[in-house]
Design an enzyme around this catalytic site. Structure first.
Site, PDB file in Angstrom:
ATOM      1  N   CYS A  42     -20.388 -13.454 -22.212  1.00 23.40           N
ATOM      2  CA  CYS A  42     -20.810 -12.095 -22.572  1.00 23.40           C
ATOM      3  C   CYS A  42     -20.777 -11.935 -24.086  1.00 23.40           C
ATOM      4  O   CYS A  42     -19.927 -12.503 -24.765  1.00 23.40           O
ATOM      5  CB  CYS A  42     -19.865 -11.086 -21.912  1.00 23.40           C
ATOM      6  N   SER A  44     -19.771  -9.506 -25.716  1.00 26.21           N
ATOM      7  CA  SER A  44     -18.592  -8.779 -26.202  1.00 26.21           C
ATOM      8  C   SER A  44     -17.543  -9.736 -26.766  1.00 26.21           C
ATOM      9  O   SER A  44     -16.942  -9.455 -27.810  1.00 26.21           O
ATOM     10  CB  SER A  44     -17.994  -7.944 -25.077  1.00 26.21           C
ATOM     11  N   HIS A  47     -18.457 -10.637 -30.207  1.00 27.79           N
ATOM     12  CA  HIS A  47     -18.127  -9.647 -31.240  1.00 27.79           C
ATOM     13  C   HIS A  47     -16.757  -9.950 -31.846  1.00 27.79           C
ATOM     14  O   HIS A  47     -16.546  -9.775 -33.040  1.00 27.79           O
ATOM     15  CB  HIS A  47     -18.109  -8.227 -30.655  1.00 27.79           C
ATOM     16  N   HIS A  63     -13.634 -12.215 -20.368  1.00 24.54           N
ATOM     17  CA  HIS A  63     -13.248 -10.969 -19.695  1.00 24.54           C
ATOM     18  C   HIS A  63     -14.086 -10.703 -18.450  1.00 24.54           C
ATOM     19  O   HIS A  63     -13.874  -9.710 -17.766  1.00 24.54           O
ATOM     20  CB  HIS A  63     -13.381  -9.788 -20.664  1.00 24.54           C
ATOM     21  N   CYS A 170     -18.337  -7.710 -15.196  1.00 20.11           N
ATOM     22  CA  CYS A 170     -18.631  -7.028 -16.465  1.00 20.11           C
ATOM     23  C   CYS A 170     -20.090  -6.606 -16.574  1.00 20.11           C
ATOM     24  O   CYS A 170     -20.395  -5.430 -16.509  1.00 20.11           O
ATOM     25  CB  CYS A 170     -18.229  -7.834 -17.686  1.00 20.11           C
TER      26      CYS A 170
HETATM   27  N1  COD Z   1     -33.757  -4.573 -31.319  1.00 23.50           N
HETATM   28  C1  COD Z   1     -34.025  -4.942 -30.051  1.00 23.50           C
HETATM   29  N2  COD Z   1     -33.328  -5.902 -29.406  1.00 23.50           N
HETATM   30  C2  COD Z   1     -32.341  -6.518 -30.085  1.00 23.50           C
HETATM   31  C3  COD Z   1     -32.011  -6.197 -31.420  1.00 23.50           C
HETATM   32  C4  COD Z   1     -32.783  -5.168 -32.049  1.00 23.50           C
HETATM   33  N3  COD Z   1     -32.553  -4.775 -33.306  1.00 23.50           N
HETATM   34  N4  COD Z   1     -30.985  -6.975 -31.815  1.00 23.50           N
HETATM   35  C5  COD Z   1     -30.655  -7.748 -30.763  1.00 23.50           C
HETATM   36  N5  COD Z   1     -31.479  -7.496 -29.714  1.00 23.50           N
HETATM   37  C6  COD Z   1     -31.454  -8.072 -28.378  1.00 23.50           C
HETATM   38  C7  COD Z   1     -31.262  -9.588 -28.338  1.00 23.50           C
HETATM   39  O1  COD Z   1     -32.504 -10.264 -28.503  1.00 23.50           O
HETATM   40  C8  COD Z   1     -30.676  -9.784 -26.932  1.00 23.50           C
HETATM   41  O2  COD Z   1     -31.677  -9.999 -25.962  1.00 23.50           O
HETATM   42  C9  COD Z   1     -29.966  -8.462 -26.648  1.00 23.50           C
HETATM   43  O3  COD Z   1     -30.305  -7.577 -27.708  1.00 23.50           O
HETATM   44  C10 COD Z   1     -28.426  -8.645 -26.597  1.00 23.50           C
HETATM   45  O4  COD Z   1     -28.145  -9.380 -25.474  1.00 23.50           O
HETATM   46  P1  COD Z   1     -26.904 -10.389 -25.272  1.00 23.50           P
HETATM   47  O5  COD Z   1     -27.146 -11.123 -23.993  1.00 23.50           O
HETATM   48  O6  COD Z   1     -26.684 -11.154 -26.517  1.00 23.50           O
HETATM   49  O7  COD Z   1     -25.673  -9.380 -25.121  1.00 23.50           O
HETATM   50  P2  COD Z   1     -24.947  -8.821 -23.806  1.00 23.50           P
HETATM   51  O8  COD Z   1     -25.949  -8.189 -22.933  1.00 23.50           O
HETATM   52  O9  COD Z   1     -24.041  -9.865 -23.245  1.00 23.50           O
HETATM   53  O10 COD Z   1     -23.959  -7.709 -24.433  1.00 23.50           O
HETATM   54  C11 COD Z   1     -24.466  -6.531 -24.934  1.00 23.50           C
HETATM   55  C12 COD Z   1     -23.317  -5.521 -25.252  1.00 23.50           C
HETATM   56  C13 COD Z   1     -23.987  -4.276 -25.742  1.00 23.50           C
HETATM   57  C14 COD Z   1     -22.518  -5.211 -24.010  1.00 23.50           C
HETATM   58  C15 COD Z   1     -22.351  -6.131 -26.305  1.00 23.50           C
HETATM   59  O11 COD Z   1     -23.046  -6.590 -27.410  1.00 23.50           O
HETATM   60  C16 COD Z   1     -21.320  -5.091 -26.765  1.00 23.50           C
HETATM   61  O12 COD Z   1     -21.575  -4.221 -27.576  1.00 23.50           O
HETATM   62  N6  COD Z   1     -20.091  -5.230 -26.271  1.00 23.50           N
HETATM   63  C17 COD Z   1     -19.004  -4.371 -26.639  1.00 23.50           C
HETATM   64  C18 COD Z   1     -18.955  -3.214 -25.681  1.00 23.50           C
HETATM   65  C19 COD Z   1     -18.190  -3.554 -24.486  1.00 23.50           C
HETATM   66  O13 COD Z   1     -17.042  -3.886 -24.543  1.00 23.50           O
HETATM   67  N7  COD Z   1     -18.903  -3.512 -23.378  1.00 23.50           N
HETATM   68  C20 COD Z   1     -18.374  -3.822 -22.138  1.00 23.50           C
HETATM   69  C21 COD Z   1     -18.055  -5.281 -21.999  1.00 23.50           C
HETATM   70  S1  COD Z   1     -19.479  -6.183 -22.022  1.00 23.50           S
HETATM   71 ZN    ZN Z   2     -18.780  -8.175 -21.063  1.00 22.99          ZN
END
Ligand code: COD
Ligand code: ZN
Length: 368
Positions: A42, A44, A47, A63, A170
């Site tokens: 994930c 997260s 980060h 997680h 998650c």
């Molecule tokens: N505009 C459009 N798309 C974008 C941009 C942008 N400026 N920047 C990045 N992206 C796209 C990427 O191409 C990608 O496809 C997507 O955003 C992000 O996807 P992943 O697979 O890297 O991330 P996820 O889905 O695993 O996680 C996203 C979260 C928002 C959950 C994570 O980044 C986060 O903020 N986690 C902290 C919050 C939390 O604790 N959440 C619960 C646990 S996950």
């Molecule tokens: Zn997560």
């Protein structure tokens, strides 16, 4: 008994995870030891790896997990050895006013666990020689085994594959829950999802379940937009070439009813609010770095009665929501088998993160 096991440890932000032997103490009262079957890759965790979010280090990350209970400490009554469980990274006490009012994700007891990286008694079960290693979000499942509070596990049906259960722990709960629990999207409404990564795709699945009419996905990566379409997006916006707000407003006529930010950037939160029609609701799912603030036009907010709210862990009430998710999965209404695109050995966890960043997977898991 103390077990030696392989685990992925973060020592400092900016460094890769180190997969190494660590010692795991037996569960104490109210705790359980779980053999981890699968742990989701994930963003997260990333980060923390990058230092956008700050936690207690060194820590065993991970997680989003599921596994089988191996041992229970004194007084544990909710599960027993052999039970299949999903790991809950937002532990709650079940008694405080947040828990009692149906908002366990906001429970302060869970906050204390996450802030200290220690078990409820204030100590850690993880170490390497004399070095204390912390528990990440009370779960630490990038490891062969984990010890966690009994409140951090929920028994699940044995017919659900454990890798699927891990994702439910998650990304699925966070994405589907943001739509169904936090926003309560109504049938026929128009939904924008900004960020079609692992969690964003789950928000799209949630919008399909909720009966949204138009589901617009925006992402920088065209491969993610293709995936988004395969999970039910009716329209896509290539954010690398198009203005997301303008495109969303054009596609929806007058702006969208609901917009979900699933990245964790200030500018995309602003985009979410600006894409709304009057009376619409924007939900921030991503967590931006600690100092970030988003710009929201206050006239727009008041005169157009827009709402901006946050959603953590899909506003879940685990005992209610997880059985429902698994039931929907069984009935083929949550295509989680297609979400799980790759399995990695724990040894390759850093490669798994590179694949997530490159966007070559929808969601992957490590199998310790
Ligand atoms: N505009 C459009 N798309 C974008 C941009 C942008 N400026 N920047 C990045 N992206 C796209 C990427 O191409 C990608 O496809 C997507 O955003 C992000 O996807 P992943 O697979 O890297 O991330 P996820 O889905 O695993 O996680 C996203 C979260 C928002 C959950 C994570 O980044 C986060 O903020 N986690 C902290 C919050 C939390 O604790 N959440 C619960 C646990 S996950
Ligand atoms: Zn997560």
């Amino acid at each position: 008994m103390i077990a030696c096991m392989r685990a992925a440890v973060l020592y400092e932000p900016g460094q890769p995870l180190r997969v190494e032997e660590v010692e795991l103490d037996a569960p104490r009262g109210g705790e359980v030891r779980v053999r981890v079957a699968a742990a989701g890759v994930c963003h997260s965790d990333y980060h923390y790896m990058r230092g956008d979010l700050v936690g207690q280090l060194p820590a065993v990350l991970g997680h989003e997990g599921a596994g089988v209970v191996e041992e229970v400490g004194a007084g544990v009554t909710g599960v027993r050895p052999g039970d299949h469980v999903v790991l809950l990274w937002r532990t709650s006490c079940g008694r405080c006013d947040y828990c009692s009012s149906g908002r366990p994700a906001l429970c302060p007891r869970g906050l204390a666990l996450r802030a200290t990286g220690r078990m409820p008694d204030g100590t850690s079960r993880l170490r390497r020689g004399d070095l204390e290693i912390r528990h990440f979000l009370g779960v630490s499942c990038f490891a062969e085994q984990t010890v966690c509070s009994e409140r951090a596990v929920l028994r699940i049906p044995e017919d659900v594959p454990l890798a699927i259960a891990a994702l439910a722990g998650c990304s699925v709960m966070t994405g589907v829950g943001a739509v169904v629990n936090t926003a309560r999207v109504e049938p026929g409404s128009t939904v924008l999802v900004i960020g079609a990564g692992g969690v964003g795709l789950c928000a799209i699945m949630g919008a399909v379940l909720a009966g949204a009419g138009r589901i617009i996905a925006a992402d920088l990566n065209p491969a993610k937009l293709e995936l988004a379409t395969s999970f039910g997006a009716t329209d896509v916006i290539d954010a690398s070439r198009e203005d997301v707000v303008q495109a969303a407003r054009e596609l929806s006529g007058d702006g969208v009813h609901y917009a979900f930010e699933v990245i964790g950037l200030a500018e995309t939160v602003t985009q979410a609010v600006r894409s709304l029609r009057a009376g619409g609701t924007a939900v921030a799912v991503g967590v931006a770095p600690t100092s970030a603030t988003a710009q929201v036009g206050l006239q727009e907010l008041v005169l157009q009665e827009k709402t901006l709210k946050g959603s953590i862990y899909g506003s879940t009430r685990p005992e209610l929501d997880f059985p429902r998710l698994f039931d929907l999965y069984r009935r083929g209404r949550l295509p989680l088998d297609r979400l799980l695109t790759r399995e990695w050995p724990l040894e390759q966890i850093n490669e798994a993160y590179e694949a997530m960043l490159a966007g070559t997977v929808a969601r992957s898991v490590v199998v310790p």
